[in-house]
Structures are given as C-alpha cells and as structure tokens.
Design a protein around this motif. Structure first.
Motif, PDB file in Angstrom:
ATOM      1  N   THR A 169       0.839  -1.202   0.000  1.00  0.00           N
ATOM      2  CA  THR A 169       0.000   0.000   0.000  1.00  0.00           C
ATOM      3  C   THR A 169       0.872   1.249   0.000  1.00  0.00           C
ATOM      4  O   THR A 169       0.612   2.207  -0.745  1.00  0.00           O
ATOM      5  CB  THR A 169      -0.921   0.013   1.227  1.00  0.00           C
ATOM      6  OG1 THR A 169      -1.809  -1.113   1.158  1.00  0.00           O
ATOM      7  CG2 THR A 169      -1.746   1.282   1.290  1.00  0.00           C
ATOM      8  N   ALA A 170       1.908   1.225   0.817  1.00  0.00           N
ATOM      9  CA  ALA A 170       2.846   2.349   0.845  1.00  0.00           C
ATOM     10  C   ALA A 170       3.567   2.485  -0.496  1.00  0.00           C
ATOM     11  O   ALA A 170       3.784   3.597  -0.995  1.00  0.00           O
ATOM     12  CB  ALA A 170       3.852   2.177   1.977  1.00  0.00           C
ATOM     13  N   ALA A 171       3.954   1.356  -1.093  1.00  0.00           N
ATOM     14  CA  ALA A 171       4.636   1.384  -2.391  1.00  0.00           C
ATOM     15  C   ALA A 171       3.752   2.029  -3.451  1.00  0.00           C
ATOM     16  O   ALA A 171       4.231   2.830  -4.273  1.00  0.00           O
ATOM     17  CB  ALA A 171       5.025  -0.030  -2.812  1.00  0.00           C
ATOM     18  N   ALA A 172       2.473   1.699  -3.444  1.00  0.00           N
ATOM     19  CA  ALA A 172       1.544   2.282  -4.413  1.00  0.00           C
ATOM     20  C   ALA A 172       1.438   3.796  -4.221  1.00  0.00           C
ATOM     21  O   ALA A 172       1.400   4.556  -5.198  1.00  0.00           O
ATOM     22  CB  ALA A 172       0.172   1.623  -4.278  1.00  0.00           C
ATOM     23  N   LYS A 173       1.416   4.244  -2.972  1.00  0.00           N
ATOM     24  CA  LYS A 173       1.346   5.686  -2.700  1.00  0.00           C
ATOM     25  C   LYS A 173       2.618   6.392  -3.160  1.00  0.00           C
ATOM     26  O   LYS A 173       2.564   7.479  -3.753  1.00  0.00           O
ATOM     27  CB  LYS A 173       1.114   5.919  -1.203  1.00  0.00           C
ATOM     28  CG  LYS A 173      -0.263   5.495  -0.722  1.00  0.00           C
ATOM     29  CD  LYS A 173      -0.423   5.734   0.773  1.00  0.00           C
ATOM     30  CE  LYS A 173      -1.804   5.311   1.257  1.00  0.00           C
ATOM     31  NZ  LYS A 173      -1.945   5.495   2.728  1.00  0.00           N
ATOM     32  N   HIS A 174       3.775   5.772  -2.891  1.00  0.00           N
ATOM     33  CA  HIS A 174       5.038   6.356  -3.349  1.00  0.00           C
ATOM     34  C   HIS A 174       5.067   6.445  -4.876  1.00  0.00           C
ATOM     35  O   HIS A 174       5.530   7.444  -5.444  1.00  0.00           O
ATOM     36  CB  HIS A 174       6.219   5.509  -2.868  1.00  0.00           C
ATOM     37  CG  HIS A 174       6.408   5.474  -1.383  1.00  0.00           C
ATOM     38  ND1 HIS A 174       6.298   6.595  -0.587  1.00  0.00           N
ATOM     39  CD2 HIS A 174       6.718   4.443  -0.541  1.00  0.00           C
ATOM     40  CE1 HIS A 174       6.525   6.264   0.675  1.00  0.00           C
ATOM     41  NE2 HIS A 174       6.776   4.963   0.722  1.00  0.00           N
ATOM     42  N   ALA A 175       4.579   5.403  -5.539  1.00  0.00           N
ATOM     43  CA  ALA A 175       4.576   5.383  -7.002  1.00  0.00           C
ATOM     44  C   ALA A 175       3.703   6.498  -7.561  1.00  0.00           C
ATOM     45  O   ALA A 175       4.097   7.203  -8.502  1.00  0.00           O
ATOM     46  CB  ALA A 175       4.102   4.020  -7.508  1.00  0.00           C
ATOM     47  N   GLU A 176       2.538   6.672  -6.985  1.00  0.00           N
ATOM     48  CA  GLU A 176       1.641   7.729  -7.455  1.00  0.00           C
ATOM     49  C   GLU A 176       2.257   9.102  -7.207  1.00  0.00           C
ATOM     50  O   GLU A 176       2.179   9.994  -8.063  1.00  0.00           O
ATOM     51  CB  GLU A 176       0.288   7.617  -6.753  1.00  0.00           C
ATOM     52  CG  GLU A 176      -0.545   6.416  -7.166  1.00  0.00           C
ATOM     53  CD  GLU A 176      -0.902   6.422  -8.642  1.00  0.00           C
ATOM     54  OE1 GLU A 176      -1.059   7.528  -9.209  1.00  0.00           O
ATOM     55  OE2 GLU A 176      -1.007   5.332  -9.229  1.00  0.00           O
TER      56      GLU A 176
END
Length: 243
Positions: free
Chosen positions: A74-81
C-alpha cells in the motif's frame, strides 16, 4: 504490534531499507545500463524504493514488485503515485518464491530477501528462470567481515565471508560484473535510523503498542551495538548469467 508495522515504522527515515546510501543505490542501478523499455522485477520489494528509483533512472521501463506485506505494498503504491510512476509498476501481494511470469525480465532485484527462497543459492536458481539470458540480477546479502563467535553466529545466522559469498553467488552460473560493499557509515546510518524511528514513534504513542515498539528497538540496538557492529557486512552484487 504486527511485525510488518514495526518494519514500516523502523524504515520510515531510511526507506531504502538496507545499509545502502542513496548515492550508492544510484551507482548500482546506473551500472545496470538498462535498455529502453526494460522489464524489472523486485522480489521482496517492501515499499519498492529500489524499483521506483530504477523507473526514474530508466524512462520507458516497467516493473513488477512482489511482497507478502499488504501494508508495504500500500505504501509502495502511494510512493509510485506521488512520483508519477503509478502506471509503470504492478504490485503483487504474494510470496516471492510463488511468483511466476510469462515473460522474462531484464533486471531482477532480491535485496535482503533471499530468506524467501531459503537462502542465496536457491534464490539465484529460481531467479535464473525469471531473467533474460542477457539479463542482470541485483542481490543483496550479508557476510561476515570477521569470524563471529559461536554465540553471535547462533543469534544472527550463518554467513560466509565475502570471498565465500561471491563464490556461492557465481556457482549457479553467474559472474559478478559490479558490487557495492556497504561501509560502516552506511550501516550506522541504517541502524540509527531503524532504531531511532521506532523509539521516536514509541515516545509519541505511549501505551501497549508504544511499549512493544520500544522493546523491539532496544533489543535490536543491543544486538547491533553489542554484537554485530563492524562484524557483519552487507554486499549488493550485480550478476550476469555466464552459461
């Protein structure tokens, strides 16, 4: 507290999540010299900081990240966005050893995650099946700088020395084309960040959860300062298939 939450808090001030500086990470990734449109796979990606940086350095590349931690993904997805990379990375919640793909990858990363395959040798054997014949592997693993006491080895784990680790990595048919050996300064930055982030969170969150976080930080700090500091090394090897 869930172990993944402790890990997330501990790595909040050092999101690379390994004893590697940002400058060293960039040097390692730049040495891959990935082609336009390269495919990247990160096994045990955590919050995917290594892969996201690779996507920034190599426009047109795409990536898959694999991890068992839902909170890390979930954190990775936020960083990617936040970095404008959301369309170029796919995240998979599953064990690294269970991942398969229809097409091989130009670069496979497995940094600090060889335990998912029960060790370095089985990791590299499995990764070979996921890598193009002319592809590359970035694997990060511990080694003993100096021979440990039996007590320390029992507490930390069995590792070879650096020469033994390189030989072990090359035995499944690879050759080392570059490597970064983490410095004591990189180790200290990583460990002080790991323990300090947890301690700060514990002070800000008094109660059972804070007590658990503090206990985890102090136990880890004692193991580091009184045990493996200056004895346990970490190397990130850039490997190429030789045969």
């Amino acid at each position: 507290m869930d172990r993944s939450l402790i890990s997330s808090i501990a790595h909040s001030d050092h999101p690379i999540a390994a004893p590697v500086s940002a400058a060293s990470l960039d040097k390692l990734l730049q040495r891959t010299k990935l082609r336009q449109g390269a495919r990247i796979l990160d096994l045990g990606c955590g919050e995917a900081m290594w892969t996201l940086r690779a996507l920034e350095l190599f426009p047109g590349s795409t990536a898959d990240g694999v991890d068992i931690s839902a909170s890390a993904l979930t954190a990775a997805a936020k960083h990617a966005e936040a970095r404008g990379l959301g369309e170029r990375i796919r995240l998979h919640e599953m064990g690294a050893a269970d991942f398969s793909a229809a097409e091989p990858y130009d670069l496979v990363l497995c940094v600090g995650s060889t335990h998912a395959f029960d060790g370095l040798t089985p990791s590299l054997q499995a990764i070979r099946q996921l890598t193009r014949p002319d592809g590359l592997v970035l694997v990060g693993e511990g080694f003993w700088e100096t021979p440990p006491s039996p007590e320390l080895e029992a507490e930390i784990g069995q590792y070879p020395d650096l020469a033994g680790l390189v030989a072990q990595a090359e035995e499944p048919g690879y050759r080392t084309v570059y490597a970064h050996t983490s410095s004591l300064g990189e180790w200290d930055e990583y460990e002080w960040s790991w323990t300090g982030s947890l301690i700060r969170w514990a002070v800000d969150n008094p109660g059972p959860a804070g007590d658990t976080a503090l206990a985890a930080a102090l136990e880890h700090r004692d193991m580091w300062l009184k045990g493996y500091r200056g004895k346990l090394g970490f190397v990130t090897l850039l490997l190429r298939q030789a045969y």
